[in-house]
Scaffold this active site. Structure first.
Site, PDB file in Angstrom:
ATOM      1  N   TYR A  48       0.858  -1.178   0.000  1.00  0.00           N
ATOM      2  CA  TYR A  48       0.000   0.000   0.000  1.00  0.00           C
ATOM      3  C   TYR A  48       0.903   1.239   0.000  1.00  0.00           C
ATOM      4  O   TYR A  48       1.942   1.255   0.670  1.00  0.00           O
ATOM      5  CB  TYR A  48      -0.894  -0.006   1.246  1.00  0.00           C
ATOM      6  CG  TYR A  48      -1.821   1.170   1.333  1.00  0.00           C
ATOM      7  CD1 TYR A  48      -2.875   1.314   0.427  1.00  0.00           C
ATOM      8  CD2 TYR A  48      -1.656   2.155   2.298  1.00  0.00           C
ATOM      9  CE1 TYR A  48      -3.732   2.401   0.489  1.00  0.00           C
ATOM     10  CE2 TYR A  48      -2.512   3.251   2.376  1.00  0.00           C
ATOM     11  CZ  TYR A  48      -3.544   3.356   1.465  1.00  0.00           C
ATOM     12  OH  TYR A  48      -4.385   4.436   1.522  1.00  0.00           O
ATOM     13  N   ASP A  62      -1.050  15.536   6.644  1.00  0.00           N
ATOM     14  CA  ASP A  62      -1.812  14.878   5.570  1.00  0.00           C
ATOM     15  C   ASP A  62      -3.078  15.680   5.260  1.00  0.00           C
ATOM     16  O   ASP A  62      -4.188  15.258   5.583  1.00  0.00           O
ATOM     17  CB  ASP A  62      -2.142  13.452   6.073  1.00  0.00           C
ATOM     18  CG  ASP A  62      -2.866  12.610   5.043  1.00  0.00           C
ATOM     19  OD1 ASP A  62      -2.818  12.948   3.847  1.00  0.00           O
ATOM     20  OD2 ASP A  62      -3.488  11.608   5.454  1.00  0.00           O
ATOM     21  N   ASP A  89      -2.912   5.548  -2.605  1.00  0.00           N
ATOM     22  CA  ASP A  89      -3.882   6.496  -2.051  1.00  0.00           C
ATOM     23  C   ASP A  89      -3.821   7.761  -2.912  1.00  0.00           C
ATOM     24  O   ASP A  89      -2.850   8.521  -2.838  1.00  0.00           O
ATOM     25  CB  ASP A  89      -3.428   6.783  -0.609  1.00  0.00           C
ATOM     26  CG  ASP A  89      -4.276   7.811   0.116  1.00  0.00           C
ATOM     27  OD1 ASP A  89      -5.209   8.352  -0.485  1.00  0.00           O
ATOM     28  OD2 ASP A  89      -3.971   8.048   1.305  1.00  0.00           O
ATOM     29  N   ASP A  91      -5.924  10.202  -2.651  1.00  0.00           N
ATOM     30  CA  ASP A  91      -6.669  11.255  -1.931  1.00  0.00           C
ATOM     31  C   ASP A  91      -7.984  11.590  -2.656  1.00  0.00           C
ATOM     32  O   ASP A  91      -8.738  10.697  -3.003  1.00  0.00           O
ATOM     33  CB  ASP A  91      -5.796  12.508  -1.753  1.00  0.00           C
ATOM     34  CG  ASP A  91      -4.723  12.320  -0.676  1.00  0.00           C
ATOM     35  OD1 ASP A  91      -4.832  11.369   0.114  1.00  0.00           O
ATOM     36  OD2 ASP A  91      -3.781  13.123  -0.630  1.00  0.00           O
ATOM     37  N   HIS A 116      -7.134   4.526  -4.841  1.00  0.00           N
ATOM     38  CA  HIS A 116      -8.449   4.920  -4.325  1.00  0.00           C
ATOM     39  C   HIS A 116      -8.623   6.423  -4.320  1.00  0.00           C
ATOM     40  O   HIS A 116      -7.680   7.191  -4.130  1.00  0.00           O
ATOM     41  CB  HIS A 116      -8.761   4.288  -2.964  1.00  0.00           C
ATOM     42  CG  HIS A 116      -7.838   4.611  -1.839  1.00  0.00           C
ATOM     43  ND1 HIS A 116      -7.892   5.798  -1.145  1.00  0.00           N
ATOM     44  CD2 HIS A 116      -6.864   3.874  -1.254  1.00  0.00           C
ATOM     45  CE1 HIS A 116      -6.989   5.773  -0.182  1.00  0.00           C
ATOM     46  NE2 HIS A 116      -6.329   4.637  -0.225  1.00  0.00           N
ATOM     47  N   GLU A 118     -11.221   9.401  -2.764  1.00  0.00           N
ATOM     48  CA  GLU A 118     -12.151   9.543  -1.645  1.00  0.00           C
ATOM     49  C   GLU A 118     -13.145  10.679  -1.853  1.00  0.00           C
ATOM     50  O   GLU A 118     -12.958  11.537  -2.728  1.00  0.00           O
ATOM     51  CB  GLU A 118     -11.369   9.729  -0.341  1.00  0.00           C
ATOM     52  CG  GLU A 118     -10.653  11.052  -0.232  1.00  0.00           C
ATOM     53  CD  GLU A 118      -9.492  11.018   0.778  1.00  0.00           C
ATOM     54  OE1 GLU A 118      -8.816   9.968   0.892  1.00  0.00           O
ATOM     55  OE2 GLU A 118      -9.257  12.043   1.423  1.00  0.00           O
ATOM     56  N   CYS A 126      -6.876  13.247   7.503  1.00  0.00           N
ATOM     57  CA  CYS A 126      -6.885  11.830   7.854  1.00  0.00           C
ATOM     58  C   CYS A 126      -8.315  11.419   8.173  1.00  0.00           C
ATOM     59  O   CYS A 126      -9.026  12.113   8.901  1.00  0.00           O
ATOM     60  CB  CYS A 126      -5.986  11.588   9.061  1.00  0.00           C
ATOM     61  SG  CYS A 126      -6.297  10.003   9.863  1.00  0.00           S
ATOM     62  N   ARG A 161     -13.219   5.335  -2.047  1.00  0.00           N
ATOM     63  CA  ARG A 161     -13.207   5.418  -0.582  1.00  0.00           C
ATOM     64  C   ARG A 161     -14.324   6.359  -0.164  1.00  0.00           C
ATOM     65  O   ARG A 161     -14.472   7.439  -0.745  1.00  0.00           O
ATOM     66  CB  ARG A 161     -11.846   5.955  -0.116  1.00  0.00           C
ATOM     67  CG  ARG A 161     -11.890   6.483   1.311  1.00  0.00           C
ATOM     68  CD  ARG A 161     -10.513   6.776   1.846  1.00  0.00           C
ATOM     69  NE  ARG A 161     -10.558   7.808   2.865  1.00  0.00           N
ATOM     70  CZ  ARG A 161      -9.503   8.206   3.567  1.00  0.00           C
ATOM     71  NH1 ARG A 161      -8.320   7.660   3.360  1.00  0.00           N
ATOM     72  NH2 ARG A 161      -9.611   9.157   4.469  1.00  0.00           N
ATOM     73  N   GLU A 191     -14.142   4.085   5.106  1.00  0.00           N
ATOM     74  CA  GLU A 191     -13.174   4.632   6.066  1.00  0.00           C
ATOM     75  C   GLU A 191     -13.780   4.752   7.462  1.00  0.00           C
ATOM     76  O   GLU A 191     -14.979   5.008   7.608  1.00  0.00           O
ATOM     77  CB  GLU A 191     -12.709   6.007   5.557  1.00  0.00           C
ATOM     78  CG  GLU A 191     -11.760   6.759   6.471  1.00  0.00           C
ATOM     79  CD  GLU A 191     -10.417   6.073   6.709  1.00  0.00           C
ATOM     80  OE1 GLU A 191     -10.371   4.864   6.984  1.00  0.00           O
ATOM     81  OE2 GLU A 191      -9.384   6.780   6.625  1.00  0.00           O
ATOM     82  N   ASN A 213      -9.128  -0.680   6.800  1.00  0.00           N
ATOM     83  CA  ASN A 213      -7.968   0.151   7.125  1.00  0.00           C
ATOM     84  C   ASN A 213      -7.627  -0.033   8.596  1.00  0.00           C
ATOM     85  O   ASN A 213      -8.309   0.489   9.467  1.00  0.00           O
ATOM     86  CB  ASN A 213      -8.319   1.614   6.819  1.00  0.00           C
ATOM     87  CG  ASN A 213      -7.215   2.585   7.190  1.00  0.00           C
ATOM     88  OD1 ASN A 213      -6.098   2.173   7.522  1.00  0.00           O
ATOM     89  ND2 ASN A 213      -7.515   3.868   7.129  1.00  0.00           N
TER      90      ASN A 213
HETATM   91  C1  LIG Z   1      -5.225   5.427   4.837  1.00  0.00           C
HETATM   92  C2  LIG Z   1      -4.817   6.839   4.902  1.00  0.00           C
HETATM   93  O1  LIG Z   1      -5.608   7.590   4.009  1.00  0.00           O
HETATM   94  C3  LIG Z   1      -3.372   7.011   4.443  1.00  0.00           C
HETATM   95  O2  LIG Z   1      -3.068   8.087   3.908  1.00  0.00           O
HETATM   96  O3  LIG Z   1      -2.568   6.114   4.668  1.00  0.00           O
HETATM   97  C4  LIG Z   1      -4.913   7.476   6.326  1.00  0.00           C
HETATM   98  C5  LIG Z   1      -4.117   6.731   7.365  1.00  0.00           C
HETATM   99  C6  LIG Z   1      -3.909   7.484   8.666  1.00  0.00           C
HETATM  100  O4  LIG Z   1      -3.827   8.719   8.664  1.00  0.00           O
HETATM  101  O5  LIG Z   1      -3.752   6.823   9.700  1.00  0.00           O
HETATM  102  C7  LIG Z   1      -6.384   7.612   6.696  1.00  0.00           C
HETATM  103  O6  LIG Z   1      -6.965   8.655   6.367  1.00  0.00           O
HETATM  104  O7  LIG Z   1      -6.943   6.680   7.294  1.00  0.00           O
HETATM  105 MG   LIG Z   2      -4.690   9.039   2.952  1.00  0.00          MG
END
Ligand SMILES: C[C@](O)(C(=O)O)[C@H](CC(=O)O)C(=O)O
Ligand SMILES: [Mg+2]
Length: 300
Positions: A48, A62, A89, A91, A116, A118, A126, A161, A191, A213
């Site tokens: 991943y 993030d 990912d 986004d 993916h 979202e 996040c 997502r 999610e 996840n």
């Molecule tokens: C899956 C996720 O989108 C990621 O960027 O890895 C994040 C992981 C995280 O921040 O713990 C998520 O939004 O869940």
């Molecule tokens: Mg992410």
């Protein structure tokens, strides 16, 4: 040696076949190409590529600051060193639906097996944090349609997502997921699901594979592979775990260096030089030049 021996098209076809077989595929997050090789060597089914990890790696939160070029570049670096399928990912797709289509093509060219997109608003955050917002159904659907239209290889997995569970609850999330499948999504990433029963409900709501996840310190309990398999999950990711483990070790190492002034006591916790060279397939470079690997490194 140097790169994967499987073409991107073959990796995608193999990924599709394994998903169709109904087995649960385990995708730890690779925080760099080297860790992707480790994931393959340790016997996992895929890697991943996390947005959270890529932003953290760049010293950024993030929140959608990374660019398509950066994410596609990192995806290419990772995909090329492993025969495993890579799931990235993407986004929110880096913009409007037309940008989503372009993003899909860039990721496809980078050699990933799937990605993916979202349904959060921009700037995203996040999915396990409070206060996130999702776009309306119409825009969410247009993003997925654009992604599906954008791909050239029909085996590239377009995963939708949905972050709706954490905003409007489970019923709204299953409704959204059904609509995203109708729009062409090949798989669903629900999610921030709270319980196994919620995964089971999502599993029952759609007839495409679903992803779990298992990110730490978030909203989901950390379920085992066996329990996720029992409720019909098809892919499980541990997106940030290897980075968290590595950074945890780095903190301990730096503290030891501060206090002891040397790292002798931590040698047992380090990847040995011999194991690193093995992972890099150092020896095989002798095929090009017999002077490359003319030494032995032994573990005592
Ligand atoms: C899956 C996720 O989108 C990621 O960027 O890895 C994040 C992981 C995280 O921040 O713990 C998520 O939004 O869940
Ligand atoms: Mg992410």
């Amino acid at each position: 040696m140097l790169y994967a021996t499987t073409s991107a098209a073959d990796k995608r076809a193999a990924f599709r076949a394994r998903l169709a077989s109904g087995e649960l595929l385990r995708f730890p997050g690779a925080f760099n190409p080297l860790s992707a090789r480790l994931i393959e060597q340790r016997g996992f089914e895929g890697v991943y590529i996390s947005g959270a990890v890529l932003s953290a790696d760049l010293g950024l939160p993030d929140i959608g600051l990374t660019t398509l070029t950066e994410v596609a570049g990192r995806s290419r670096q990772i995909a090329r060193v492993t025969d495993l399928p890579a799931l990235v990912d993407a986004d929110t797709g880096f913009g409007e639906p037309m940008n989503v289509a372009r993003s899909v093509q860039e990721m496809e060219d980078a050699g990933v097996a799937g990605l993916h997109i979202e349904d959060q608003v921009n700037p995203k955050r996040c999915g396990h944090l409070d206060g996130k917002e999702v776009v309306g159904l119409d825009l969410a659907v247009r993003r997925i349609r654009a992604a599906v239209d954008g791909r050239r290889d029909p085996n590239l997995l377009i995963m939708a997502r949905t972050d709706v569970r954490g905003v409007e609850g489970l019923d709204a999330a299953t409704d959204r997921a059904r609509a995203l499948v109708d729009a062409g999504a090949d798989a669903i990433f629900p999610e921030a699901m709270a319980t196994l029963a919620e995964f089971e409900a999502m599993r029952a709501a759609v007839d495409v594979p679903i992803l779990a996840n298992m990110t730490e310190f978030g909203k989901s309990e950390l379920f085992s592979v066996d329990s996720l398999r029992d409720v019909g999950v098809s892919i499980v990711i541990w997106p940030v775990s290897l980075l968290r483990l590595a950074m945890g070790s780095a903190v301990r190492g730096l503290d030891e260096l501060q206090s002891a002034g040397h790292l002798t006591g931590l040698l047992g916790q380090m990847q040995h030089r011999a194991d690193l060279y093995d992972l890099l397939d150092y020896e095989s470079y002798g095929r090009f030049d017999s002077n490359v690997f003319t030494f032995t490194v032994t573990k005592d």
